[in-house]
Scaffold this motif. Sequence first.
Motif, PDB file in Angstrom:
ATOM      1  N   UNK A 192     -22.517 -15.182  32.558  1.00 16.58           N
ATOM      2  CA  UNK A 192     -22.869 -15.368  31.163  1.00 16.58           C
ATOM      3  C   UNK A 192     -21.897 -16.279  30.451  1.00 16.58           C
ATOM      4  N   UNK A 193     -21.846 -16.168  29.127  1.00 18.89           N
ATOM      5  CA  UNK A 193     -21.034 -17.053  28.289  1.00 18.89           C
ATOM      6  C   UNK A 193     -20.045 -16.220  27.476  1.00 18.89           C
ATOM      7  N   UNK A 194     -18.777 -16.576  27.554  1.00 18.29           N
ATOM      8  CA  UNK A 194     -17.747 -15.871  26.782  1.00 18.29           C
ATOM      9  C   UNK A 194     -16.546 -16.785  26.609  1.00 18.29           C
ATOM     10  N   UNK A 195     -15.744 -16.506  25.578  1.00 15.43           N
ATOM     11  CA  UNK A 195     -14.525 -17.292  25.363  1.00 15.43           C
ATOM     12  C   UNK A 195     -13.566 -17.116  26.534  1.00 15.43           C
ATOM     13  N   UNK A 196     -13.384 -15.871  26.992  1.00 16.94           N
ATOM     14  CA  UNK A 196     -12.483 -15.609  28.104  1.00 16.94           C
ATOM     15  C   UNK A 196     -12.967 -16.328  29.367  1.00 16.94           C
ATOM     16  N   UNK A 197     -14.265 -16.266  29.597  1.00 20.09           N
ATOM     17  CA  UNK A 197     -14.826 -16.934  30.757  1.00 20.09           C
ATOM     18  C   UNK A 197     -14.612 -18.436  30.709  1.00 20.09           C
TER      19      UNK A 197
END
Length: 314
Positions: free
Chosen positions: A62-67
């Motif tokens: 998915x999409x995340x800042x940490x990722x």
Amino acid sequence: MKVLYIGDFIKGNGPSTVDINIRDSIQNSNQVNQVEFLQSTTKLSFIVLKKIFNVDAVHVSGVSFLGMLFMIFSRLCGKKAFMTMHGSLAIESRFRKISLYRRIFEFVQQKCANKIMPVSKLLAEKAKINKKVVVIPNGFNYMDNLSISKNNNLITLIGGGRKEKRHLDICEVIQKINDEHSLNIKVNLFGENGIDSNKINSFSFVKDFGFCDKNIVFESLSESKFFIQYSDFESFSLAVADAINYQCYIITSNLVGINDFISKSNSYMVVDNKLQLEKAILLQYNNKEREMIDNDLLTWEQVTNKYMKCWEEV
């Protein structure tokens, strides 16, 4: 190869279902020491960032800042980066407001990825991701010995009043069928309120449960003859897999990703307009013997093996 898998492991719907099943499959395998799991909402710290030096690759679900941050660092450090696409924020922005920063996260992750794993060919095509792609579908937990007692007049819809689910179109078709054929088809509706909620709830045959426990949804599927996924776009649809388990007749639009893995029949029909939808409902309503729905869906173990093979080969 040591992989850091960043995803959503808080029990819920959508991506978390995928991540939890993949985590459980890996933890039950002999590769348990090769993958470390990190919750995507973990607060950023130096200790968290240090994890990049202990792995050979980063996989972001998915999409995340940490990722996004870990994918950038992985490429700067000469390590591999992978990404699961459960959907596309660019596509979702056609139906609802998506924050610009989340669109940027998605764009950067796609640029950093050595390989992108969309959950269907349909998603890859619609998102215009034609490079670095390995399609890996969601898994399917086949369940037997379920308690099933069908009501010929009941339909389950999942997705609430969100416009892209096109439940208003379905209700308009059902109203027409009930009026013209003197039927008493009813709808159990599950999910969040949306633009179409008020109009949908104006139909007397609709019972709107809103958000509720998954077991109540399963109870409805066990009683429903039909499950309809007439979405304007659905990257995969785990709900269709649930409906197969509960032996529903299924109708989908031609813009549902899971269709690639299921054989069409009178029990599993694909339509692309309201007239076809009406004909499909009537055909299935009058069909007394449901055919088994043939499919090429993978188990979660098979899905996990595909991920691990991709990590090793790049």
